[in-house]
Design an enzyme around this catalytic site. Structure first.
Site, PDB file in Angstrom:
ATOM      1  N   GLY A  31       0.803  -1.289  -0.160  1.00 48.57           N
ATOM      2  CA  GLY A  31      -0.234  -0.018   0.057  1.00 48.57           C
ATOM      3  C   GLY A  31       0.935   1.167  -0.100  1.00 48.57           C
ATOM      4  CG  LEU A  33      -1.061   1.611  -3.856  1.00 51.49           C
ATOM      5  CD1 LEU A  33      -2.179   1.193  -4.514  1.00 51.49           C
ATOM      6  CD2 LEU A  33       0.069   0.378  -3.722  1.00 51.49           C
ATOM      7  N   GLY A  36       5.274   3.632  -9.023  1.00 51.38           N
ATOM      8  CA  GLY A  36       5.921   2.466  -9.349  1.00 51.38           C
ATOM      9  C   GLY A  36       4.991   1.279  -9.131  1.00 51.38           C
ATOM     10  CG  HIS A  37       2.983   0.497  -5.415  1.00 47.87           C
ATOM     11  ND1 HIS A  37       3.220   1.552  -4.840  1.00 47.87           N
ATOM     12  CD2 HIS A  37       3.483  -0.462  -4.997  1.00 47.87           C
ATOM     13  CE1 HIS A  37       3.923   1.198  -3.438  1.00 47.87           C
ATOM     14  NE2 HIS A  37       3.962  -0.211  -3.639  1.00 47.87           N
ATOM     15  CD  GLN A  61       7.397  -7.997   3.893  1.00 45.19           C
ATOM     16  OE1 GLN A  61       6.368  -8.690   3.399  1.00 45.19           O
ATOM     17  NE2 GLN A  61       7.885  -7.038   3.128  1.00 45.19           N
ATOM     18  CD  GLN A 153       9.830  -8.311  -2.492  1.00 50.91           C
ATOM     19  OE1 GLN A 153       9.745  -8.335  -1.295  1.00 50.91           O
ATOM     20  NE2 GLN A 153       9.231  -7.636  -3.338  1.00 50.91           N
ATOM     21  CG  MET A 184       8.583   6.924  -7.686  1.00 53.83           C
ATOM     22  SD  MET A 184       7.041   6.956  -8.761  1.00 53.83           S
ATOM     23  CE  MET A 184       7.261   8.651  -9.511  1.00 53.83           C
TER      24      MET A 184
HETATM   25  N1  LIG Z   1       9.867   2.538  -7.671  1.00 52.42           N
HETATM   26  C1  LIG Z   1       9.296   1.307  -7.959  1.00 52.42           C
HETATM   27  N2  LIG Z   1       9.542   0.932  -9.285  1.00 52.42           N
HETATM   28  C2  LIG Z   1       9.016  -0.095  -9.586  1.00 52.42           C
HETATM   29  N3  LIG Z   1       8.434  -1.185  -8.559  1.00 52.42           N
HETATM   30  C3  LIG Z   1       8.302  -0.759  -7.418  1.00 52.42           C
HETATM   31  C4  LIG Z   1       8.886   0.599  -7.203  1.00 52.42           C
HETATM   32  N4  LIG Z   1       8.539   0.701  -5.935  1.00 52.42           N
HETATM   33  C5  LIG Z   1       8.029  -0.452  -5.391  1.00 52.42           C
HETATM   34  N5  LIG Z   1       7.758  -1.334  -6.461  1.00 52.42           N
HETATM   35  C6  LIG Z   1       7.393  -2.919  -6.349  1.00 52.42           C
HETATM   36  O1  LIG Z   1       5.909  -2.635  -5.791  1.00 52.42           O
HETATM   37  C7  LIG Z   1       5.663  -3.806  -5.108  1.00 52.42           C
HETATM   38  C8  LIG Z   1       5.143  -3.564  -3.723  1.00 52.42           C
HETATM   39  O2  LIG Z   1       6.048  -2.973  -3.099  1.00 52.42           O
HETATM   40  P1  LIG Z   1       6.152  -2.080  -1.710  1.00 52.42           P
HETATM   41  O3  LIG Z   1       4.579  -1.918  -1.422  1.00 52.42           O
HETATM   42  O4  LIG Z   1       6.765  -2.693  -0.788  1.00 52.42           O
HETATM   43  O5  LIG Z   1       6.335  -0.692  -2.277  1.00 52.42           O
HETATM   44  P2  LIG Z   1       7.698   0.126  -1.831  1.00 52.42           P
HETATM   45  O6  LIG Z   1       7.210   1.493  -2.579  1.00 52.42           O
HETATM   46  O7  LIG Z   1       8.803  -0.628  -2.257  1.00 52.42           O
HETATM   47  O8  LIG Z   1       7.700   0.288  -0.447  1.00 52.42           O
HETATM   48  P3  LIG Z   1       8.957   0.391   0.792  1.00 52.42           P
HETATM   49  O9  LIG Z   1      10.165   0.282  -0.248  1.00 52.42           O
HETATM   50  O10 LIG Z   1       8.683   1.655   1.159  1.00 52.42           O
HETATM   51  O11 LIG Z   1       8.392  -0.620   1.335  1.00 52.42           O
HETATM   52  C9  LIG Z   1       6.935  -4.624  -5.069  1.00 52.42           C
HETATM   53  O12 LIG Z   1       7.046  -5.626  -6.340  1.00 52.42           O
HETATM   54  C10 LIG Z   1       7.980  -3.540  -5.592  1.00 52.42           C
HETATM   55  O13 LIG Z   1       9.246  -3.979  -5.829  1.00 52.42           O
HETATM   56  C1  LIG Z   2       6.063  -8.477  -2.274  1.00 58.48           C
HETATM   57  C2  LIG Z   2       5.408  -7.876  -0.832  1.00 58.48           C
HETATM   58  C3  LIG Z   2       4.139  -7.355  -0.970  1.00 58.48           C
HETATM   59  C4  LIG Z   2       5.106  -9.049   0.242  1.00 58.48           C
HETATM   60  O1  LIG Z   2       4.825  -8.505   1.483  1.00 58.48           O
HETATM   61  C5  LIG Z   2       6.479  -6.886  -0.063  1.00 58.48           C
HETATM   62  O2  LIG Z   2       7.556  -7.563   0.181  1.00 58.48           O
HETATM   63  C6  LIG Z   2       6.697  -5.845  -1.181  1.00 58.48           C
HETATM   64  O3  LIG Z   2       5.777  -4.884  -1.136  1.00 58.48           O
HETATM   65  O4  LIG Z   2       7.560  -5.671  -2.142  1.00 58.48           O
HETATM   66  N1  BAL Z   3       9.646  -3.238  -0.658  1.00 59.69           N
HETATM   67  C1  BAL Z   3      10.029  -4.476   0.241  1.00 59.69           C
HETATM   68  C2  BAL Z   3       9.110  -4.627   1.427  1.00 59.69           C
HETATM   69  C3  BAL Z   3      10.012  -4.254   2.588  1.00 59.69           C
HETATM   70  O1  BAL Z   3      10.662  -3.243   2.643  1.00 59.69           O
HETATM   71  O2  BAL Z   3       9.402  -4.799   3.788  1.00 59.69           O
END
Ligand SMILES: Nc1ncnc2c1ncn2[C@@H]1O[C@H](COP(=O)(O)OP(=O)(O)OP(=O)(O)O)[C@@H](O)[C@H]1O
Ligand SMILES: CC(C)(CO)[C@@H](O)C(=O)[O-]
Ligand code: BAL
Length: 280
Positions: A31, A33, A36-37, A61, A153, A184
């Site tokens: 979440g 969002l 990137g998401h 985690q 990951q 992001m």
């Molecule tokens: N900037 C980005 N570009 C592409 N994919 C992303 C990006 N940020 C996150 N994702 C992908 O979105 C999915 C969910 O990630 P997550 O919800 O942890 O978001 P996040 O922005 O990585 O949060 P954080 O790193 O602060 O935990 C994962 O597969 C992650 O690799």
């Molecule tokens: C894949 C995932 C949703 C599992 O909790 C988390 O690690 C993340 O947001 O990258």
């Molecule tokens: N985006 C990876 C999830 C974490 O930092 O726990």
């Protein structure tokens, strides 16, 4: 867009979708969002008939309770963004739903998890593998979408899919960045204006190191230079900077022809832990 909070409700949607011969994509998230998401959701919507996004801040985690407590949570805003990006079903379970009993599962990914995030966040990939396995079982996707921003990951999930014979295709999307190069991340919301102003240094250091790798500078020198460059900005506390094989993720002593190199970094900035990477 349907919104489900129970696995049973999600599963009946998934079964109906599969019975109708529809292709299903899964986008797991925690979440808060950002674009990137949303690119993952858009890619899934372009490839699949149904897109299930999950939002679950997975406690198993998190190795740092404060990080879990402060993780941004924006369910209303996220719901609207997902509906606009082509998501057909949102799965937003509570902790009780995902973990009706304390999990005792234990994964071991060998050398892949003994470096970088695995080494610095004890138990992190055990929690990721647990929740991702549960989501795969609940949503039964044909395709699952992950971002390259979390490079290690992706490697762990690839291994999980192979080891447990999940019948699905892993799709990896590139890292989406802010205009100034900062990757992001949901945690960027927690940066103060002062920290946000210097945050792009993380990506600049990666770019500079990538050009040194291309010039053949030894991995240890690239690593030392990058750590020194980060340490020059007093707001940054580098945690690691690794020059690694992009497949095995093991640190490199020297380069090998025909093998990709990945540069991965983690650093603390004003109480927020950021990661980024670049493939050379
Ligand atoms: N900037 C980005 N570009 C592409 N994919 C992303 C990006 N940020 C996150 N994702 C992908 O979105 C999915 C969910 O990630 P997550 O919800 O942890 O978001 P996040 O922005 O990585 O949060 P954080 O790193 O602060 O935990 C994962 O597969 C992650 O690799
Ligand atoms: C894949 C995932 C949703 C599992 O909790 C988390 O690690 C993340 O947001 O990258
Ligand atoms: N985006 C990876 C999830 C974490 O930092 O726990």
């Amino acid at each position: 867009m349907h919104v489900f909070t129970t696995a049973a409700a999600l599963q009946s949607f998934v079964e109906a979708s599969r019975r109708a011969g529809r292709r299903l994509g899964l986008v797991p998230t925690m979440g808060a969002l950002h674009d990137g998401h949303l690119q993952l959701v858009q890619a899934a919507a372009a490839d699949c008939d149904d897109v299930v996004a999950s939002i679950f801040v997975n406690p198993t985690q998190f190795n740092n309770p404060e990080d879990l407590r402060l993780y941004p949570r924006l369910p209303e805003q996220d719901t609207a963004l997902l509906a606009g990006a082509g998501c057909t079903a949102l799965f937003m379970p509570g902790v009780e739903e995902m973990y009706p009993q304390p999990t005792v599962l234990h994964f071991d990914f060998g050398p892949l998890e003994r470096v970088m995030e695995g080494a610095h966040r004890p138990g992190h990939f055990n929690g990721v593998a647990t929740v991702v396995s549960k989501l795969f079982h609940m949503a039964r996707p044909h395709r699952a979408y992950f971002g390259q921003k979390d490079f290690q990951q992706v490697a762990i999930v690839r291994q999980l899919i192979a080891d447990l014979s999940f019948d699905l295709e892993l799709v990896v999307a590139p890292t989406i960045r802010e205009a100034d190069g900062l990757a992001m991340s949901s945690r960027n919301r927690r940066l103060s204006p002062e920290a946000r102003a210097v945050a792009p240094l993380l990506h600049q250091v990666l770019e500079q190191a990538a050009s040194q790798v291309r010039q053949g500078l030894a991995p240890t020198q690239v690593q030392a230079g990058a750590l020194a460059a980060l340490a020059q900005e007093r707001q940054f506390t580098p945690e690691y900077f690794e020059v690694a094989d992009a497949q095995t993720l093991q640190p490199l002593a020297h380069y090998e022809a025909g093998r990709s190199v990945v540069l991965c970094v983690a650093a603390h900035l004003g109480g927020v832990r950021l990661i980024d990477n670049i493939v050379v």
